[in-house]
Design an enzyme around this catalytic site. Structure first.
Site, PDB file in Angstrom:
ATOM      1  N   GLU A   1       0.389  54.056  46.199  1.00  0.00           N
ATOM      2  CA  GLU A   1       1.559  53.328  45.859  1.00  0.00           C
ATOM      3  C   GLU A   1       0.758  51.859  45.744  1.00  0.00           C
ATOM      4  O   GLU A   1       1.155  50.487  45.648  1.00  0.00           O
ATOM      5  CB  GLU A   1       2.260  53.423  47.668  1.00  0.00           C
ATOM      6  CG  GLU A   1       2.440  52.470  48.568  1.00  0.00           C
ATOM      7  CD  GLU A   1       3.827  51.954  48.215  1.00  0.00           C
ATOM      8  OE1 GLU A   1       4.150  52.765  46.933  1.00  0.00           O
ATOM      9  OE2 GLU A   1       4.480  50.630  47.842  1.00  0.00           O
TER      10      GLU A   1
ATOM     11  N   TRP B   1      20.645  41.673  37.077  1.00  0.00           N
ATOM     12  CA  TRP B   1      20.418  42.549  36.568  1.00  0.00           C
ATOM     13  C   TRP B   1      20.669  43.451  35.377  1.00  0.00           C
ATOM     14  O   TRP B   1      21.387  43.950  35.223  1.00  0.00           O
ATOM     15  CB  TRP B   1      18.871  43.443  37.297  1.00  0.00           C
ATOM     16  CG  TRP B   1      17.948  43.812  37.229  1.00  0.00           C
ATOM     17  CD1 TRP B   1      16.421  44.016  36.633  1.00  0.00           C
ATOM     18  CD2 TRP B   1      17.963  45.544  36.335  1.00  0.00           C
ATOM     19  NE1 TRP B   1      15.421  44.539  36.597  1.00  0.00           N
ATOM     20  CE2 TRP B   1      16.484  45.723  36.372  1.00  0.00           C
ATOM     21  CE3 TRP B   1      18.962  45.918  35.406  1.00  0.00           C
ATOM     22  CZ2 TRP B   1      15.674  46.834  35.671  1.00  0.00           C
ATOM     23  CZ3 TRP B   1      18.125  47.288  35.449  1.00  0.00           C
ATOM     24  CH2 TRP B   1      16.945  47.676  35.246  1.00  0.00           C
TER      25      TRP B   1
ATOM     26  N   LYS C   1       2.230  48.845  44.456  1.00  0.00           N
ATOM     27  CA  LYS C   1       2.494  47.529  44.384  1.00  0.00           C
ATOM     28  C   LYS C   1       1.278  46.264  43.657  1.00  0.00           C
ATOM     29  O   LYS C   1       2.121  45.304  43.351  1.00  0.00           O
ATOM     30  CB  LYS C   1       1.682  47.120  46.134  1.00  0.00           C
ATOM     31  CG  LYS C   1       2.178  47.850  47.257  1.00  0.00           C
ATOM     32  CD  LYS C   1       3.284  46.803  47.954  1.00  0.00           C
ATOM     33  CE  LYS C   1       4.688  47.390  46.530  1.00  0.00           C
ATOM     34  NZ  LYS C   1       5.439  48.822  47.428  1.00  0.00           N
TER      35      LYS C   1
ATOM     36  N   ARG D   1      18.402  42.037  44.217  1.00  0.00           N
ATOM     37  CA  ARG D   1      19.130  42.926  43.226  1.00  0.00           C
ATOM     38  C   ARG D   1      18.889  42.702  41.545  1.00  0.00           C
ATOM     39  O   ARG D   1      19.822  42.851  40.530  1.00  0.00           O
ATOM     40  CB  ARG D   1      20.756  42.541  43.585  1.00  0.00           C
ATOM     41  CG  ARG D   1      20.747  43.050  44.545  1.00  0.00           C
ATOM     42  CD  ARG D   1      22.307  43.237  44.881  1.00  0.00           C
ATOM     43  NE  ARG D   1      23.626  44.104  44.835  1.00  0.00           N
ATOM     44  CZ  ARG D   1      23.444  45.485  45.086  1.00  0.00           C
ATOM     45  NH1 ARG D   1      22.969  45.231  46.421  1.00  0.00           N
ATOM     46  NH2 ARG D   1      23.715  46.808  44.524  1.00  0.00           N
TER      47      ARG D   1
ATOM     48  N   LYS E   1      15.340  44.910  43.779  1.00  0.00           N
ATOM     49  CA  LYS E   1      14.794  45.313  44.439  1.00  0.00           C
ATOM     50  C   LYS E   1      15.601  46.682  44.866  1.00  0.00           C
ATOM     51  O   LYS E   1      15.591  48.096  45.412  1.00  0.00           O
ATOM     52  CB  LYS E   1      15.857  44.827  46.297  1.00  0.00           C
ATOM     53  CG  LYS E   1      15.490  45.333  47.457  1.00  0.00           C
ATOM     54  CD  LYS E   1      14.192  44.603  48.199  1.00  0.00           C
ATOM     55  CE  LYS E   1      13.396  45.423  49.610  1.00  0.00           C
ATOM     56  NZ  LYS E   1      12.302  45.877  48.790  1.00  0.00           N
TER      57      LYS E   1
ATOM     58  N   HIS F   1     -11.534  64.473  34.559  1.00  0.00           N
ATOM     59  CA  HIS F   1     -10.867  64.857  34.072  1.00  0.00           C
ATOM     60  C   HIS F   1      -9.806  64.436  32.369  1.00  0.00           C
ATOM     61  O   HIS F   1      -9.631  64.807  31.671  1.00  0.00           O
ATOM     62  CB  HIS F   1      -9.581  66.079  33.994  1.00  0.00           C
ATOM     63  CG  HIS F   1     -10.404  67.405  34.974  1.00  0.00           C
ATOM     64  ND1 HIS F   1     -11.000  68.336  34.812  1.00  0.00           N
ATOM     65  CD2 HIS F   1      -9.940  67.045  37.069  1.00  0.00           C
ATOM     66  CE1 HIS F   1     -11.381  69.043  36.118  1.00  0.00           C
ATOM     67  NE2 HIS F   1     -10.745  67.784  37.211  1.00  0.00           N
TER      68      HIS F   1
ATOM     69  N   GLU G   1       3.407  46.205  40.588  1.00  0.00           N
ATOM     70  CA  GLU G   1       5.007  45.714  39.837  1.00  0.00           C
ATOM     71  C   GLU G   1       4.979  43.762  40.545  1.00  0.00           C
ATOM     72  O   GLU G   1       5.512  43.370  40.375  1.00  0.00           O
ATOM     73  CB  GLU G   1       5.660  46.228  41.151  1.00  0.00           C
ATOM     74  CG  GLU G   1       5.868  46.063  42.205  1.00  0.00           C
ATOM     75  CD  GLU G   1       6.387  46.445  42.759  1.00  0.00           C
ATOM     76  OE1 GLU G   1       6.393  47.393  44.251  1.00  0.00           O
ATOM     77  OE2 GLU G   1       7.708  46.914  42.784  1.00  0.00           O
TER      78      GLU G   1
ATOM     79  N   ASN H   1      29.186  44.644  39.259  1.00  0.00           N
ATOM     80  CA  ASN H   1      27.985  45.342  39.357  1.00  0.00           C
ATOM     81  C   ASN H   1      28.404  46.816  39.140  1.00  0.00           C
ATOM     82  O   ASN H   1      29.198  47.716  39.486  1.00  0.00           O
ATOM     83  CB  ASN H   1      27.878  45.657  40.738  1.00  0.00           C
ATOM     84  CG  ASN H   1      26.112  46.566  40.958  1.00  0.00           C
ATOM     85  OD1 ASN H   1      25.568  46.080  40.298  1.00  0.00           O
ATOM     86  ND2 ASN H   1      26.471  46.280  43.040  1.00  0.00           N
ATOM     87  N   GLY H   2      27.092  47.299  38.037  1.00  0.00           N
ATOM     88  CA  GLY H   2      27.648  48.783  37.743  1.00  0.00           C
ATOM     89  C   GLY H   2      27.167  49.227  36.288  1.00  0.00           C
ATOM     90  O   GLY H   2      27.000  47.848  35.713  1.00  0.00           O
TER      91      GLY H   2
ATOM     92  N   CYS I   1      22.911  43.993  39.783  1.00  0.00           N
ATOM     93  CA  CYS I   1      22.720  42.819  39.703  1.00  0.00           C
ATOM     94  C   CYS I   1      23.821  42.264  41.243  1.00  0.00           C
ATOM     95  O   CYS I   1      24.077  43.668  42.379  1.00  0.00           O
ATOM     96  CB  CYS I   1      24.749  43.001  39.393  1.00  0.00           C
ATOM     97  SG  CYS I   1      23.962  43.132  36.993  1.00  0.00           S
TER      98      CYS I   1
HETATM   99  O1  M6R Z   1      15.147  51.063  47.753  1.00  0.00           O
HETATM  100  P1  M6R Z   1      14.602  52.602  47.325  1.00  0.00           P
HETATM  101  O2  M6R Z   1      13.157  53.155  48.029  1.00  0.00           O
HETATM  102  O3  M6R Z   1      15.964  54.280  47.569  1.00  0.00           O
HETATM  103  O4  M6R Z   1      14.143  52.132  45.966  1.00  0.00           O
HETATM  104  C1  M6R Z   1      13.250  52.686  45.278  1.00  0.00           C
HETATM  105  C2  M6R Z   1      12.709  52.122  44.170  1.00  0.00           C
HETATM  106  O5  M6R Z   1      13.446  51.369  43.511  1.00  0.00           O
HETATM  107  C3  M6R Z   1      11.297  50.955  45.170  1.00  0.00           C
HETATM  108  O6  M6R Z   1      10.853  51.446  46.417  1.00  0.00           O
HETATM  109  C4  M6R Z   1      10.857  50.359  44.426  1.00  0.00           C
HETATM  110  O7  M6R Z   1       9.326  51.725  43.085  1.00  0.00           O
HETATM  111  C5  M6R Z   1       9.608  49.530  44.703  1.00  0.00           C
HETATM  112  N1  M6R Z   1      10.144  48.034  43.892  1.00  0.00           N
HETATM  113  C6  M6R Z   1       8.543  49.528  45.319  1.00  0.00           C
HETATM  114  O8  M6R Z   1       7.897  47.924  45.692  1.00  0.00           O
END
Ligand code: M6R
Length: 617
Positions: free
Chosen positions: A490, A77, A494, A27, A612, A513, A497, A103-104, A2
């Site tokens: 990775e 969020w 990508k 956020r 994010k 396996h 997500e 927020n929290g 948030c």
């Molecule tokens: O801000 P951070 O690098 O600590 O965030 C970690 C993950 O939340 C972040 O990398 C997340 O996986 C992204 N959405 C990847 O694109």
């Protein structure tokens, strides 16, 4: 997660709040709301879904919007309760005198809710925040003072919070509080701002106070007072905010993600600048505070991170073990924190985080800090909570990353880890690796141009075609071995997500396996194969996949003519050594994910369910 925002001054509060919230959408973005205060009248507007829904509502309220100069706002969020209008912030108490954004996460909210219900409070939402609103209001009833009420209430709350509260009886102020969630106060002339993060206020001011945990504050038009937990008035330092408003613009790109992918050449140049002068000179890492003797005494490195940052850490492990010759463990923060972990003064702990605000990583770092391990933090936010925990702060300076899918920050983390690995090797005096390091340093110097070559239209056209062709598939497998296994992980992250395609990365050798059972001609398998120790091995794994009818896409720097037919589609990257290739291969996978998502019409910069910065455990 948030984002919260507050404004008090002469501007139209609604405009400042909406502009701020639009920069906090990274956020969370499942609902939003504002409370506008004029005299002792407070109007609350909330909307489910994207911020634009709230904007539409405010357009129908010109009177209040044009005449109010104090307000608080929130972008959500969801943690407790569905993303509905009722659960959207701001929340109020029964008498509606107090209004709160948060927020929290309030961990003891159930307990507090029961106590407050017994006292007659009735709840409208399923949120933990509403409980806090009632609690602060109860305390207000005792003291008739919003600051005192906030101080008393926060002492009863367990968990994480950044609060902004207003009260009808005190219409000249916003009262704030912080514990384990970011909160800054932007300082203006005859106006002040409150926000979860800099982008929300950077167009108005470049000066801010960063609140520390357990601090509470009273923000008025012409003053800011911050108190510590013992009620001492604190003189917090006013800091200069290191960002330009322009960095938060798409600069003509359709999405922030595409813009950020295209920035990666410059991002690499930035990270190298001042640290890697020439391939013959030693790496200069003046921010790394361990002495040469202390470096020689490091017995183990542990890298702690989440998501994309965790994948960068896996590349770091490979390179650090090879060159610095120190065993490296890479740990997901969320797992690390619930184990009896071992660390001491001979352990180097590296926390990696784009945001520096990821709750799990912060908790892990705090745990390690008690064990005398040296803490190095690799982060894009030198102003973050994590940065403040660092013994050695290694900023990656990639510029603000807006898209939820991390791209340029991953690149900057990779480059930082190469530099750190070479630095440790050099400081340890491992001369057997000198010639190889000199060669790789030269490759790092040449890397920005190669990344930019890969981003030229001729390469991206091919990637776009492949994206279109495979966009209808429901599943995807990414395979690689060695230093590119993290690239496969990775690349799969990508894709899933932002396109919601079920993509998984595997070590190519692991395919047989189990995962091989899934292969048929409905399963695209993207293989990363760079000339190097595992090239032939990955090629054999590709043969195995092909034999099961899988649709093979190859990403490679070189392929023998005889092997070409194995692949249905091939993407050739510029010539590069295996050890540096993760930095080029990932660009291809970022673009592939981007174009698939774009082709499918997905909300690329704000994928569903994500945020994010994951500031809750
Ligand atoms: O801000 P951070 O690098 O600590 O965030 C970690 C993950 O939340 C972040 O990398 C997340 O996986 C992204 N959405 C990847 O694109």
């Amino acid at each position: 997660m948030c984002g919260i925002i507050g404004y008090i001054g002469d501007k139209k509060a609604s405009e400042v709040l909406i502009s701020g919230l639009s920069h906090l959408e990274y956020r969370g973005y499942d609902s939003s709301g504002v409370a506008l205060m004029k005299g002792n009248r407070v109007e609350i507007y909330k909307a489910e879904g994207k911020l634009k829904n709230l904007v539409e509502i405010l357009k129908t309220k010109p009177d209040i919007c044009n005449s109010t100069h104090i307000g608080i706002g929130h972008i959500r969020w969801a943690t407790h309760g569905l993303p509905t209008t009722i659960n959207a912030h701001p929340h109020t108490c029964n008498c509606k005198n107090l209004t709160l954004v948060h927020n929290g996460i309030i961990e003891n909210y159930q307990e507090l809710k029961e106590e407050l219900s017994a006292l007659g409070c009735t709840f409208q939402s399923q949120t933990d925040t509403e409980v806090a609103a009632h609690l602060i209001a109860r305390e207000y009833g005792k003291t008739k003072n919003l600051l005192r009420a906030m101080q008393a209430a926060t002492k009863k709350i367990k968990g994480a919070f950044a609060f902004c509260a207003i009260h009808k009886n005190e219409p000249d102020k916003i009262v704030i509080a912080k514990r384990n969630a970011p909160l800054i106060v932007g300082i203006g002339e005859g106006e002040n701002f409150i926000a979860s993060d800099i982008p929300a206020i950077i167009e108005y001011t470049k000066k801010a106070i960063y609140l520390s945990d357990y601090q509470v504050g009273v923000v008025k038009k012409n003053s800011v007072e911050i108190y510590d937990e013992n009620d001492n008035l604190i003189k917090n330092k006013i800091e200069f905010l290191p960002f330009e408003a322009a960095t938060i613009s798409k600069l003509g790109y359709k999405h922030f993600m595409l813009k950020e992918i295209h920035e990666q050449g410059d991002v690499i140049r930035n990270v190298l600048s001042g640290k890697l002068i020439s391939n013959k000179e030693k790496i200069n890492l003046e921010n790394f505070k361990l002495t040469q003797t202390e470096i020689k005494n490091i017995k183990r490195v542990q890298i702690i991170a989440c998501g994309t940052s965790l994948h960068a850490g896996l590349v770091g492990k490979y390179i650090m073990e090879k060159f610095a010759q120190i065993p490296v463990d890479v740990e997901a923060s969320s797992e690390y924190i619930y184990r009896d972990t071992i660390a001491d003064e001979n352990t180097l702990t590296i926390g990696i985080s784009q945001s520096g605000e990821t709750a799990d990583t912060i908790t892990a770092i705090k745990q390690v800090k008690e064990k005398n391990s040296h803490i190095a933090i690799i982060t894009n936010r030198a102003d973050s909570t994590m940065a403040r925990l660092a013994d050695s702060l290694l900023p990656i300076s990639a510029g603000i990353e807006v898209s939820v899918a991390a791209t340029k920050s991953y690149m900057a983390q990779l480059i930082s880890l190469y530099l750190l690995a070479f630095y440790l090797a050099e400081q340890k005096g491992i001369t057997t690796k000198d010639s190889e390091i000199i060669k790789l340093k030269q490759e790092l110097i040449e890397l920005p141009n190669k990344v930019e070559a890969l981003l030229e239209d001729s390469s991206t056209t091919k990637i776009k075609e492949i994206a279109k062709k495979y966009s209808s598939f429901k599943d995807f497998i990414f395979i690689a071995r060695g230093i590119n296994l993290p690239t496969a992980l990775e690349g799969a992250l990508k894709l899933k997500e932002i396109s919601y395609i079920n993509a998984t990365g595997y070590g190519a050798g692991e395919l047989k396996h189990g995962p091989i059972a899934m292969l048929d001609n409905n399963m695209p398998v993207l293989a990363i194969l760079n000339t190097g120790v595992v090239y032939d091995k990955v090629l054999s794994n590709c043969e195995e996949a092909r034999a099961r009818q899988a649709r093979l896409i190859g990403v490679t720097n070189k392929i023998e003519r005889k092997d070409k037919d194995l692949f249905e589609d091939l993407i050739i990257i510029p010539s590069v050594s295996d050890l540096i290739s993760p930095a080029l291969n990932i660009v291809v996978l970022q673009l592939l994910a981007y174009y698939i998502a774009e082709y499918l019409g997905k909300d690329v910069d704000q994928p569903r369910n994500l945020a994010k910065s994951v500031t809750v455990e």
